[in-house]
Design a protein around this motif. Structure first.
Motif, PDB file in Angstrom:
ATOM      1  N   LYS A  86       0.827  -1.213   0.000  1.00  0.00           N
ATOM      2  CA  LYS A  86       0.000   0.000   0.000  1.00  0.00           C
ATOM      3  C   LYS A  86       0.859   1.259   0.000  1.00  0.00           C
ATOM      4  CE  LYS A  86      -4.023   2.077   0.326  1.00  0.00           C
ATOM      5  NZ  LYS A  86      -5.081   1.958  -0.671  1.00  0.00           N
ATOM      6  N   GLY A 112       2.538   1.524  -3.413  1.00  0.00           N
ATOM      7  CA  GLY A 112       1.540   1.946  -4.393  1.00  0.00           C
ATOM      8  C   GLY A 112       1.191   3.411  -4.276  1.00  0.00           C
ATOM      9  N   LEU A 116      -6.162   3.966 -13.313  1.00  0.00           N
ATOM     10  CA  LEU A 116      -6.174   2.500 -13.218  1.00  0.00           C
ATOM     11  C   LEU A 116      -5.227   2.028 -12.114  1.00  0.00           C
ATOM     12  CD1 LEU A 116      -6.225   1.503 -17.010  1.00  0.00           C
ATOM     13  CD2 LEU A 116      -8.144   1.601 -15.398  1.00  0.00           C
ATOM     14  N   ILE A 117      -4.110   2.735 -11.943  1.00  0.00           N
ATOM     15  CA  ILE A 117      -3.184   2.415 -10.855  1.00  0.00           C
ATOM     16  C   ILE A 117      -3.850   2.692  -9.505  1.00  0.00           C
ATOM     17  CG2 ILE A 117      -0.920   2.888  -9.846  1.00  0.00           C
ATOM     18  CD1 ILE A 117      -0.788   1.546 -12.550  1.00  0.00           C
ATOM     19  N   LEU A 169      -7.033   2.297  -8.840  1.00  0.00           N
ATOM     20  CA  LEU A 169      -7.930   1.169  -8.584  1.00  0.00           C
ATOM     21  C   LEU A 169      -7.142  -0.040  -8.079  1.00  0.00           C
ATOM     22  CD1 LEU A 169     -10.335   1.422 -11.656  1.00  0.00           C
ATOM     23  CD2 LEU A 169     -10.692   2.259  -9.331  1.00  0.00           C
ATOM     24  N   ILE A 170      -5.984  -0.283  -8.695  1.00  0.00           N
ATOM     25  CA  ILE A 170      -5.133  -1.394  -8.257  1.00  0.00           C
ATOM     26  C   ILE A 170      -4.662  -1.161  -6.826  1.00  0.00           C
ATOM     27  CG2 ILE A 170      -2.935  -2.573  -8.643  1.00  0.00           C
ATOM     28  CD1 ILE A 170      -3.299  -1.996 -11.636  1.00  0.00           C
ATOM     29  N   ASN A 171      -4.241   0.076  -6.538  1.00  0.00           N
ATOM     30  CA  ASN A 171      -3.737   0.403  -5.207  1.00  0.00           C
ATOM     31  C   ASN A 171      -4.843   0.315  -4.160  1.00  0.00           C
ATOM     32  OD1 ASN A 171      -1.513   1.390  -3.533  1.00  0.00           O
ATOM     33  ND2 ASN A 171      -2.706   3.259  -3.333  1.00  0.00           N
ATOM     34  N   LEU A 223      -6.414  -4.016  -4.746  1.00  0.00           N
ATOM     35  CA  LEU A 223      -5.476  -5.126  -4.671  1.00  0.00           C
ATOM     36  C   LEU A 223      -4.417  -4.909  -3.590  1.00  0.00           C
ATOM     37  CD1 LEU A 223      -4.492  -7.819  -5.721  1.00  0.00           C
ATOM     38  CD2 LEU A 223      -3.191  -6.604  -7.496  1.00  0.00           C
ATOM     39  N   ALA A 224      -3.751  -3.731  -3.625  1.00  0.00           N
ATOM     40  CA  ALA A 224      -2.682  -3.467  -2.658  1.00  0.00           C
ATOM     41  C   ALA A 224      -3.208  -3.445  -1.227  1.00  0.00           C
ATOM     42  CB  ALA A 224      -1.991  -2.137  -2.991  1.00  0.00           C
ATOM     43  N   SER A 274     -10.296  -2.092   2.671  1.00  0.00           N
ATOM     44  CA  SER A 274     -10.927  -3.102   1.827  1.00  0.00           C
ATOM     45  C   SER A 274     -12.426  -3.113   2.032  1.00  0.00           C
ATOM     46  CB  SER A 274     -10.349  -4.466   2.141  1.00  0.00           C
ATOM     47  OG  SER A 274      -8.939  -4.438   1.954  1.00  0.00           O
TER      48      SER A 274
END
Length: 277
Positions: free
Chosen positions: A220, A223, A257-258, A260-262, A265-266, A277
């Motif tokens: 996290k 990211g 998009l990064i 959203l991943i961070n 997912l992260a 989460s």
């Protein structure tokens, strides 16, 4: 009661200081005189409150507040704010003013939220919890600004496509012109970068205080720094390299998009960001 009141006033100063830095950042990027003036007066309020607390502390202890590390931090933050106000009024060196205030904010946040200086253990725990709350709030606000910028970049790409294909329909006129879409996207990113930077400062301090084994390479954290670098690169390309148009819009979409991943997912891979989460 007195201790709680003083704590609330210090937290208010942190919030005012953060807002001031946000407007200084806008002025730093765009040379916005109104933003600079608003930031200056907010910082002046912080300075007045700090000065009052400094004199009250001196009257209470009967000495100059530099004998402990936390007294020194407070006086150091006061000196940085004083210098920032003087530089802003006399020299107008925007680069120096902005980064001096970022440093001052870091020092002041360390002093305000460090539980060692609070006599009551319950109050110390509450302050650390509120530090986390402010960190999360700023992070979410920065994500909101980035999300708004993403939407306007998508509208920019759609409008660009419609103009290129010469589809002169009602949908074309309902979308704003390209320059306005790009400007709003840029302003939103500017706000987002400032908020994310302040959020990271407070978040790192919370992790250092609360976590016995703090990991810099936590997914996290990594990211979040990648996001800060990406969006800072966006601002750099637009301001210094005069990059505009479709290429910048595509970069903005990729950066989101990064996010959203961070965010999803992260957060799941992180050892201590499970509440996201």
């Amino acid at each position: 009661m007195f201790e709680q009141t003083m704590t609330r006033l210090h937290e208010l100063m942190i919030v005012l200081y953060a807002i001031s830095i946000l407007f200084y950042f806008i002025d730093f990027l765009n040379k916005n005189r109104k933003a600079n003036l608003f930031a200056f007066w907010l910082l002046a309020i912080v300075w007045v409150l700090q000065t009052i607390f400094l004199f009250l502390y001196m009257m209470n202890t009967g000495r100059f507040p530099v004998l402990t590390i936390f007294e020194g931090l407070y006086f150091y933050a006061w000196v940085l704010i004083t210098l920032s106000l003087i530089i802003n009024r006399l020299l107008r060196v925007d680069f120096t003013v902005f980064f001096t205030n970022v440093l001052g904010f870091i020092i002041m946040a360390i002093h305000t939220f460090a539980p060692v200086q609070v006599e009551s253990q319950a109050m110390a725990e509450q302050m650390v919890s509120e530090l986390l709350l402010i960190h999360i709030t700023m992070a979410i606000l920065s994500y909101g600004a980035f999300s708004l910028s993403f939407v306007f970049s998508l509208l920019y790409l759609l409008q660009f496509k419609l103009l290129k294909e010469k589809k002169w329909g009602q949908r074309l006129w309902r979308i704003s012109d390209l320059s306005k879409l790009e400007k709003i996207s840029y302003i939103s990113n500017s706000i987002g970068v400032a908020m994310l930077l302040l959020s990271l400062i407070l978040g790192l301090q919370w992790a250092y205080i609360k976590l016995p084994e703090f990991l810099w390479y936590d997914p996290k954290i990594v990211g979040s720094f990648i996001l800060l670098i990406l969006y800072s690169s966006y601002l750099y390309l637009r301001i210094k390299k005069n990059v505009f148009g479709k290429s910048l819009a595509f970069l903005n979409v990729a950066a989101f998009l990064i996010i959203l991943i961070n965010f999803f997912l992260a957060s799941r891979l992180s050892s201590f960001h499970f509440w996201y989460s």
